[in-house]
Design a protein around this motif. Sequence first.
Motif, PDB file in Angstrom:
ATOM      1  N   PHE A 203       0.938  -1.155  -0.212  1.00 35.48           N
ATOM      2  CA  PHE A 203       0.031  -0.119   0.051  1.00 35.48           C
ATOM      3  C   PHE A 203       1.278   1.150  -0.099  1.00 35.48           C
ATOM      4  O   PHE A 203       1.812   1.416   0.209  1.00 35.48           O
ATOM      5  CB  PHE A 203      -0.976  -0.262   1.418  1.00 35.48           C
ATOM      6  CG  PHE A 203      -1.866   1.453   1.001  1.00 35.48           C
ATOM      7  CD1 PHE A 203      -3.273   0.613   0.494  1.00 35.48           C
ATOM      8  CD2 PHE A 203      -1.400   1.703   1.941  1.00 35.48           C
ATOM      9  CE1 PHE A 203      -3.867   1.264   1.298  1.00 35.48           C
ATOM     10  CE2 PHE A 203      -2.863   3.143   1.200  1.00 35.48           C
ATOM     11  CZ  PHE A 203      -4.208   2.671   0.971  1.00 35.48           C
ATOM     12  N   LEU A 221      -4.625   3.652   8.213  1.00 35.20           N
ATOM     13  CA  LEU A 221      -2.898   3.272   7.587  1.00 35.20           C
ATOM     14  C   LEU A 221      -3.048   1.723   8.828  1.00 35.20           C
ATOM     15  O   LEU A 221      -3.031   0.661   8.576  1.00 35.20           O
ATOM     16  CB  LEU A 221      -2.210   4.002   7.705  1.00 35.20           C
ATOM     17  CG  LEU A 221      -2.357   5.003   6.544  1.00 35.20           C
ATOM     18  CD1 LEU A 221      -1.091   5.821   7.163  1.00 35.20           C
ATOM     19  CD2 LEU A 221      -2.380   4.379   5.133  1.00 35.20           C
ATOM     20  N   GLN A 225      -2.234  -1.929   8.041  1.00 37.48           N
ATOM     21  CA  GLN A 225      -0.834  -2.760   8.670  1.00 37.48           C
ATOM     22  C   GLN A 225      -0.785  -3.602   9.667  1.00 37.48           C
ATOM     23  O   GLN A 225      -0.306  -4.422   9.482  1.00 37.48           O
ATOM     24  CB  GLN A 225      -0.288  -1.193   9.645  1.00 37.48           C
ATOM     25  CG  GLN A 225       0.386  -0.336   8.772  1.00 37.48           C
ATOM     26  CD  GLN A 225       0.971   0.834  10.148  1.00 37.48           C
ATOM     27  OE1 GLN A 225       0.263   0.858  10.508  1.00 37.48           O
ATOM     28  NE2 GLN A 225       2.118   1.904   9.701  1.00 37.48           N
ATOM     29  N   VAL A 231       3.422  -0.199   4.142  1.00 38.41           N
ATOM     30  CA  VAL A 231       2.495   0.785   3.863  1.00 38.41           C
ATOM     31  C   VAL A 231       4.202   1.802   3.783  1.00 38.41           C
ATOM     32  O   VAL A 231       4.576   2.454   4.677  1.00 38.41           O
ATOM     33  CB  VAL A 231       1.493   1.361   5.694  1.00 38.41           C
ATOM     34  CG1 VAL A 231       0.830   2.660   4.506  1.00 38.41           C
ATOM     35  CG2 VAL A 231       0.474   0.581   5.117  1.00 38.41           C
ATOM     36  N   VAL A 260       4.841   4.057   9.125  1.00 36.44           N
ATOM     37  CA  VAL A 260       4.976   3.930   7.663  1.00 36.44           C
ATOM     38  C   VAL A 260       6.376   4.716   6.695  1.00 36.44           C
ATOM     39  O   VAL A 260       7.377   5.295   7.063  1.00 36.44           O
ATOM     40  CB  VAL A 260       4.027   5.137   7.029  1.00 36.44           C
ATOM     41  CG1 VAL A 260       4.016   5.213   6.015  1.00 36.44           C
ATOM     42  CG2 VAL A 260       2.527   4.822   8.222  1.00 36.44           C
TER      43      VAL A 260
END
Length: 317
Positions: A203, A221, A225, A231, A260
């Motif tokens: 992603f 998010l 995850q 991510v 991230v």
Amino acid sequence: MEKWRREQRRTFTSMEKLADFLELTEEDRGRLLDRKDFPLHVPYRIAMKMEKGSLVGALALQFLPLDLEGEEDGGALDPVGDGAAMRCDSLLHKYEGRALLLTTSACAMHCRYCFRQNYPYTQGVEDALHAIGKDSSIREVILSGGDPLSLSDKALKDIFLSLEAMDHVEIVRIHTRFLVGIPERVTRGLLDIFEKTSMQVVFVLHVNHVEELDEDIFEALKGIQLLGIPVLTQTVLLRGVNNSKSVLYNLFMRLVKRGVIPYYLHQFDQVKGAMHFETSKDEGRNLIRALRDCMPGYAVPTYVQEVEGESSKTLVH
Ligand SMILES: *Cc1c(COP(=O)(O)O)cnc(C)c1O
Ligand code: SF4
């Protein structure tokens, strides 16, 4: 109606209404441009974060069509050679092993620097899926657009099912900016699609400034995850928006603190009407060097440029 569809309806598409909401002066209103070919499209969440009475903030610059767009020379309609890389309708194949599916022309927002703002989108991905099925060199399919998360869960699921049926497709990558405007898009239904597929999902969120982020977005998010899906993010270097060490530092640190990983920093693609966003590559190189001195290595993205005809993204050294 799903919550994200309701949020979508709160998008500003009227210049008048957004100007009122932002309490712009008459003078600033005069600077807004009515671009029928790439009109105003700003989700409520983003408008809420814009500074009132100003056109110079990182969000205003990215999302408000300004007179600058009409004034400058240079730039191309197709700066990255998408036209030449079209395998068939909706399918770009530039790099070995990876193919990019233009799933839709719709986005949650219109970003003024978008290099695909002139792209002649066609409808439907049938032919593209057929071509991917016949090409066993394609190991990864990138869902792009437009924004693939503009599609309904049903439409996405159909694409996933088609790809899953092809043994050679092992990875499906989502490139999206949707959550920056509408994090509600990460529904249970969407997570189910990601969770149930036999392909590895990757992603990639497009984000350019820390002001675009908030807790709701990180929560969304986190849901992704938790499925074991990496991510990553992708950022475009934009003059006036993020061409400063502190702005990039704050953005990348905020991301890595939530697990991230910043993947790419893109040199601006020279698209017509957005040339005021361009920075020099020297400036970009200096920024990256400065960031490497004060951040974990994994927090500093790879600085790349898309050069027509090259066999991969080109590193800007
Ligand atoms: C950027 C891009 C990719 C992906 O490149 P990576 O370096 O693997 O991230 C694939 N196809 C097209 C057409 C692209 O523009
Ligand atoms: S979301 Fe992506 S594709 Fe859509 S306008 Fe913004 S940059 Fe372009």
